[in-house]
Design an enzyme around this catalytic site. Structure first.
Site, PDB file in Angstrom:
ATOM      1  N   ASP A 454       0.626  -1.028   0.088  1.00  0.00           N
ATOM      2  CA  ASP A 454      -0.003  -0.286   0.162  1.00  0.00           C
ATOM      3  C   ASP A 454       0.669   0.973   0.509  1.00  0.00           C
ATOM      4  OD1 ASP A 454      -1.733   1.453   0.563  1.00  0.00           O
ATOM      5  OD2 ASP A 454      -2.405   1.880   2.452  1.00  0.00           O
ATOM      6  N   LYS A 622     -16.558  20.091   0.081  1.00  0.00           N
ATOM      7  CA  LYS A 622     -15.130  19.783  -0.126  1.00  0.00           C
ATOM      8  C   LYS A 622     -14.799  18.280  -0.484  1.00  0.00           C
ATOM      9  CE  LYS A 622     -13.614  18.214   4.349  1.00  0.00           C
ATOM     10  NZ  LYS A 622     -12.611  18.976   5.910  1.00  0.00           N
ATOM     11  N   ASP A 896      -1.332  -1.049   6.179  1.00  0.00           N
ATOM     12  CA  ASP A 896      -1.797  -0.354   7.464  1.00  0.00           C
ATOM     13  C   ASP A 896      -2.747  -0.311   7.789  1.00  0.00           C
ATOM     14  OD1 ASP A 896      -1.517   3.057   7.149  1.00  0.00           O
ATOM     15  OD2 ASP A 896      -1.857   1.689   5.569  1.00  0.00           O
TER      16      ASP A 896
END
Length: 1254
Positions: A454, A622, A896
């Site tokens: 990742d 946003k 993670d």
């Protein structure tokens, strides 16, 4: 024919994939990869099915019924299930949990049953039974029983210790107490006595005993704060909220005792983040979702009292549903070792059969005519041969080593502890050591070919820092003073002083003083509005303690933005279900929140709707630039300037968000609010309905600017990648981030270099299409007989990398869901011909898909690096699975976050990094540590050492057993193939247990060819594991040959020495017992000295174990041959006085020395020649290790600034999970009457709105 051709070309006719979007969202279920999706469903059938399902959708989903304060309701007959014959039990589980496997009565039978399911243990049990038959066995029963009991005993003790710990834990948990309503009042009750439908009271810091519906709490609006560390390892608080109706009416004990709500919800399942149901109370239905459910295993925090209704108890709770089925992983050596044991078993049967035939022939030719051999039984030679077959199976049984599996487990356990104890993999900043969470995969760490990593939080730190922003087309964040003068050197431009702001946290390092000047002067209203948007548009929760403000955010990005607004003077102070309080440059103001439109991975944006003091309504939004730009009003003057700023930010590998707003008319909002409320209470497809409503309001937006957040690389990432590349390990990065950011991180961590030729999805699509056409043209009648031709996709010698997005991945791998092939859109086949054609078409499509996937893997594996961006968790796992399937390579996945769990479980080895995104990845992993740089030590040191140790151990283990056992084979030619043993029975019993076990175990635990520093300095040493050079069938047969030759020497040299020989004093004849002692003594000395030759790293314990084993052998032998023990057990100890009588003869000692020398000298000579003439890499390094002690310092590759592509965009700064919006608003707050409050709006925007309307 045309129809068939259509079905094969449908995939190429679709529109081009979009690099900017994640192709589709998917649910992360455990068995997602294993479930092969059904063929594409015919359209008409799909319509019919959906029509049937839509008749009663709610009843079909929600079949779990719970009645509050009514235990008898759940005992009704239709809730009872038949368990065993006529025994029935309620489908509602009790709350007592049971994680243990055994009790006092079942331990022995169940444990033995489980152990005898292993083939080796069962084999030795059969041998033991055979040894009890006097006609077959020439070997005492205890020779098999003692080792078998030892193996079974060690395993049983280990299982017992584990199960006793589980018993204690279950007892402790089941006996916890909480308050439950009984007889109209709260009473202290043990957890195990709680039942579904009970109303319970929990207090601060209490564990939650079951999955409960939150009814009310002591907090405003019945908010409840929970810590979910036991569920997902995350310590940040989560927020739950009760229904408004239960919050208002269920606060007191008497009302809770009278509560008679009826709940219909989904059956118990393992989805921690999903829940669907309704509460029927006071003739009204109220929708329930996961945000109103408190799960077992969580802890109540910051909430004095809360009340709940038990919905799922005990084994039905979600944490218990999640506790099983972990995929069992086995190493390549495990599979190889099993095949070799099967090979040994076949050899054993063949040897026994041959010797049995020999015995039958000998009986016919010699035995029947030798009167002195008559044993009183008139059996035929063939029958005697049959009995001897089983006798030799018993005598030669030690060829199949019973202690092999136990020894392997002991070595793996020790190696796992070495990983746990490695201080160089300990991260002191977070007090996080490396952790081997499994003990079965250590040697596979030394065989890795591909690493799938990742990006965010794995290669990068996932600690977000606000670095720059673009407001109204102007970029802020460079080093400059208040008068806009730029400074190039950091030391010239001091950090911005935020001491004027009482809420500043002092952690933000910012150098653009001009931005502070703009905020304080108020010359540009957009600047203040920009930071006001950051302070108001989020789902962060705030906690005040000792006068300090602490934020709890759903993602590090969102926390960084709210903290930035706080430092620049717009501090978020508090929120309720309906309001939010902001400090604006020292002035505290509270705003009504009308709606929160939360983020998810499909929307990639979030919005908040607030009302201004003048009565007008505003939407602040946003999100990712791609989705925001699609929804902007056509009149946005700073659109191009902001886009240029986004390109600049992307080139600096910053994560961006676009900020915008919109004014909403009261009438427009009222109409939209009705739709919003209807979607909020939908019983099915609620998320989809809400997303559709959100789309209606989030349009014609006015752009304010963009934020840029930095996510730095972790320490040592480029160095680690460089060393792993030198070890011939290929690294693939699989990330959900955007292509441009992933590419820039690739350059930053030196996965990509200036001389790398980068291929994109569109490039390789054409290559793969051409290859498929060539393969189709070559195919034909004789295609299956032609040998496979490996044609490289690229010319050799070039350094190439592949960067591909999730959309292109679906396109190339024929995984697209949107369009079905034409032939499959027909109605169901009615005739046999139609059914046959459809089956053939499916097969062709599957064959084409498989070939296309294989071609893609071949192409990708020709590249030095592969970066897959914009991929979903399912696609990450799919890529790993493709490489496993088509390259047969050993894979390692490292991540993670929760979106890496699927990938980690799919790879041969999963590594979790305990980072900022919680502990889900760690909990699913096989190994875990805190920093990516520790991966090089895990693989290049621990992995390589473990592989070398295990290979040496197995080679030696097979050798010593062959050398020991095959002496019986040579002896059979001299005893009429009668299954007579060479050795004393007690020697056979103790050989593998005491005389030769400790040295090989210590070598398997401690041996190392070169030191850890040299292992890291010379990564090329790692390739021996990748190529399986140290343990394979060739090495196995070499060990077999070595064992055969050793056994021949051990048998024939003493035999020749004893022929026609008497003792030196004329008293001690060369009898069978003296011969047995001589061969056994030579064997023990030989195999223990051989392990000394195999040892590369000598320690005191190695030397002690070798000489100690030899001394132990002589000590035990003299004891067993003593007269005293013979008097006690005359039948078991028959070699009385043999050792003392034989070993006082110098002639026998000379025979032993000659035998040992003949066994070992050829080995020494071959080792010397191989190290001199054909030295391996490790031999060369060992030879010059003193010259190589100085540690080589890694240096970053020098390169120019590489930014060749314009219009690059950074990843959007959002996590891949929903925020807290539903908990904050839950769609109910807008029903309350709101009074107008102050709001901060720029005057020019209202005028702009009027201009647009006109």
């Amino acid at each position: 024919m045309n129809m068939e051709r259509d079905s094969e070309t449908t995939f190429e006719e679709d529109s081009q994939p979009n690099d900017e979007v994640v192709p589709y969202s998917d649910d992360e279920t455990e068995d997602e990869l294993e479930e092969q999706g059904p063929a594409v469903e015919p359209e008409q059938n799909r319509i019919n099915r959906e029509a049937e399902e839509s008749r009663e959708p709610f009843r079909k989903e929600c079949t779990w019924q719970v009645k509050a304060n009514d235990r008898k309701f759940h005992e009704q007959p239709h809730f009872m299930n038949t368990k065993f014959f006529c025994i029935k039990e309620s489908k509602y589980a009790g709350n007592a949990i049971k994680t243990y496997k055994y009790n006092a009565f079942t331990f022995l039978p169940m444990n033995l049953f489980e152990q005898f399911k292993r083939a080796a243990n069962f084999y030795f049990l059969v041998l033991l039974i055979l040894q009890a038959i006097p006609q077959i066995s020439t070997l005492a029963w205890y020779t098999t029983l003692v080792p078998l009991l030892l193996v079974l005993g060690i395993t049983a003790i280990k299982d017992l210790v584990d199960d006793v710990a589980r018993h204690k834990m279950d007892k402790e948990v089941n006996n916890r107490t909480c308050e439950v309503i009984k007889d109209g009042r709260f009473k202290i009750t043990k957890w195990k006595e709680i039942q579904v439908g009970d109303v319970i009271r929990l207090k601060k810091n209490d564990f939650i005993p079951a999955d409960i519906l939150l009814l009310s709490s002591s907090e405003p609006n019945s908010l409840c704060y929970v810590e979910t560390a036991e569920l997902d390892g995350e310590t940040n608080l989560k927020f739950k909220m009760a229904l408004e109706i239960t919050h208002q009416h269920l606060q007191k004990e008497d009302t809770l005792a009278k509560f008679d709500g009826f709940i219909e919800c989904e059956e118990p399942n393992n989805r921690l983040d999903k829940f669907a149901g309704t509460l029927l109370w006071r003739n009204t239905r109220f929708p329930l979702d996961a945000d109103k459910i408190l799960l077992r295993g969580c802890v109540i925090r910051n909430t004095d009292i809360c009340h709940g209704l038990v919905i799922f108890a005990g084994a039905d709770t979600k944490i218990m549903k999640n506790s099983g089925k972990t995929k069992f992983k086995r190493t390549k050596i495990d599979y190889l070792m099993n095949y070799m044991v099967y090979t040994i078993f076949v050899v054993l049967i063949l040897l026994s059969a041959g010797l049995a035939i020999g015995h039958a022939y000998w009986e016919a030719q010699v035995g029947n005519y030798s009167w002195y051999l008559y044993d009183g039984e008139d059996a035929t030679p063939s029958y005697r041969g049959f009995l001897n077959f089983w006798g030799y199976i018993i005598v030669l049984n030690t060829m199949v080593p019973i202690s092999l599996y136990v020894s392997v487990e002991v070595i793996r356990l020790g190696q796992s502890h070495f990983i746990n104890w490695d201080l160089q993999m300990y991260y002191s900043e977070k007090d996080t050591p490396a952790k081997a969470r499994t003990t079965t995969l250590n040697e596979q760490l030394g065989q890795i070919h591909y690493i799938f990593s990742d990006k965010t939080g794995t290669l990068t730190q996932n600690i977000m820092t606000f670095k720059k922003c673009c407001i109204n087309g102007q970029i802020y964040g460079d080093h400059r003073d208040a008068s806009q003068h730029s400074h190039r050197k950091i030391d010239v431009s001091p950090e911005v002083d935020f001491s004027w702001n009482e809420f500043a946290d002092g952690k933000l390092a910012f150098y653009d003083h001009y931005l502070i000047e703009q905020i304080q002067s108020g010359k540009e209203p957009e600047v203040r509005q920009f930071f006001f948007l950051l302070a108001v548009c989020h789902t962060v929760m705030v906690d005040r303690s000792d006068g300090h403000i602490n934020y709890q955010a759903a993602s590090p990005d969102e926390g960084a933005l709210v903290n930035a607004a706080r430092n620049f003077g717009f501090a978020f102070l508090a929120r309720t279900q309906n309001t939010i309080t902001i400090s604006e440059l020292g002035t505290e103001r509270t705003y009504d929140v009308l709606a929160l439109l939360d983020f998810n991975s499909d929307r990639k944006r979030m919005s908040v709707i607030v009302r201004t003091p003048e009565g007008s309504i505003r939407l602040y939004c946003k999100g990712a630039d791609t989705v925001i730009y699609e929804r902007l009003h056509r009149m946005n003057p700073t659109k191009q300037e902001t886009q240029d700023a986004l390109d600049i930010f992307a080139n600096e590998t910053l994560r961006t968000l676009c900020l915008c707003y919109k004014e909403i008319e009261e009438k427009e909002f009222a109409e939209w609010n009705k739709k919003f409320m209807a979607a909020s209470v939908a019983s099915t497809n609620r998320d989809e309905a809400l997303d559709k409503v959100y789309e209606e309001i989030e349009k014609d937006l006015i752009l304010l600017g963009a934020t840029a957040i930095e996510d730095k690389l972790q320490d040592g990432v480029p160095e680690t990648i460089s060393k792993l590349a030198k070890a011939d390990i290929k690294i693939w990065v699989l990330t959900g981030d955007k292509k441009e950011t992933a590419e820039n991180i690739g350059f930053a961590c030196e996965l990509l270099t200036d001389d790398t030729t980068i291929c994109y999805g569109e490039d390789i699509n054409s290559l793969l299409h051409a290859r498929m056409e060539n393969q189709r043209n070559r195919g034909g009648v004789y295609a299956k007989f032609a040998p496979p031709v490996h044609e490289p996709f690229f010319p050799p010698g070039e350094n190439r990398a592949l960067i591909i997005t999730g959309s292109w991945l679906n396109e190339i791998l024929l995984e697209k869901k949107a369009k079905s092939s034409n032939i499959l859109k027909l109605k169901f086949p009615r005739t046999e011909e139609e059914r046959r054609m459809r089956t053939q078409s499916k097969r062709r499509l599957e064959a084409k898909k498989e070939q296309r996937q294989k071609n893609f893997v071949d192409l990708a594996c020709e590249c030095s690096a592969v970066i897959c961006c914009r991929v979903t968790p399912k696609q990450k796992a799919m890529v790993v699975d493709l490489v496993k399937r088509y390259k047969k390579a050993i894979t390692l996945a490292i991540g993670d976050g929760a979106n890496d769990v699927n990938m980690i479980k799919t790879a041969h080895i999963g590594v979790g990094i305990s980072g900022q995104e919680g502990m889900q990845a760690v909990m699913s992993s096989d190994y875990s540590f805190a920093q990516f740089r520790y991966l090089q030590r895990l693989l290049l040191v621990h992995g390589r050492w473990s592989y070398i140790r295990m290979c040496k151990f197995l080679r030696y283990f097979f050798y010593k057993n062959f050398a020991f056992t095959l002496a019986h084979f040579w002896y059979s030619f001299f005893n009429g193939y009668s299954a007579q043993t060479v050795y004393e029975d007690w020697f056979i019993t103790l050989y593998n247990v005491l005389y030769s076990s400790l040295p090989v175990l210590l070598m398997g635990l401690l041996d190392q060819d070169v030191s850890d520093k040299l292992s890291l300095r010379f990564p090329g040493l790692y390739v021996v594991g990748q190529r399986d050079l140290l343990f394979n069938y060739r090495k196995f047969f070499v060990s077999l040959l070595h064992g055969i030759l050793t056994s021949m020497i051990l048998f024939f040299i003493p035999l020749g020495a004893y022929l026609q020989t008497v003792g030196q004093d004329g008293e001690a004849p060369s009898d069978y017992q003296s011969f047995a002692v001589t061969v056994a003594s030579a064997l023990v000395i030989t195999v223990n000295f051989q392990i000394g030759l195999d040892t590369s790293y000598w320690t005191f314990v190695n030397a002690f174990s070798i000489f100690g084993s030899i001394a132990l052998y002589f000590g035990i032998m003299f004891d067993f041959h003593s007269a005293g023990i013979h008097v006690l057990l005359p039948s078991a100890f028959q070699f009385t006085g043999t050792a003392s009588n034989a070993l006082r003869q110098p002639y026998i000692w000379l025979t032993i020395i000659l035998t040992v020398a003949m066994c070992l000298l050829p080995v020494v000579a071959i080792r010397f020649l191989s190290m001199t003439i054909w030295p391996s890499e490790s031999d060369k390094i060992q030879k010059h290790r003193k010259l190589l002690k100085a540690e080589e310092q890694w240096q970053r590759r020098q390169k120019g600034f590489r930014r060749g592509v314009s219009s690059r965009r950074s990843a959007y700064a959002f996590s891949h999970q929903r925020g807290y919006a539903d908990l904050i608003s839950s769609g109910r707050s807008i029903r309350k009457k709101r009074s107008p409050l102050d709001a901060i709006v720029a005057d020019g925007t209202a005028e702009y709105r009027r201009t647009v309307e006109s």
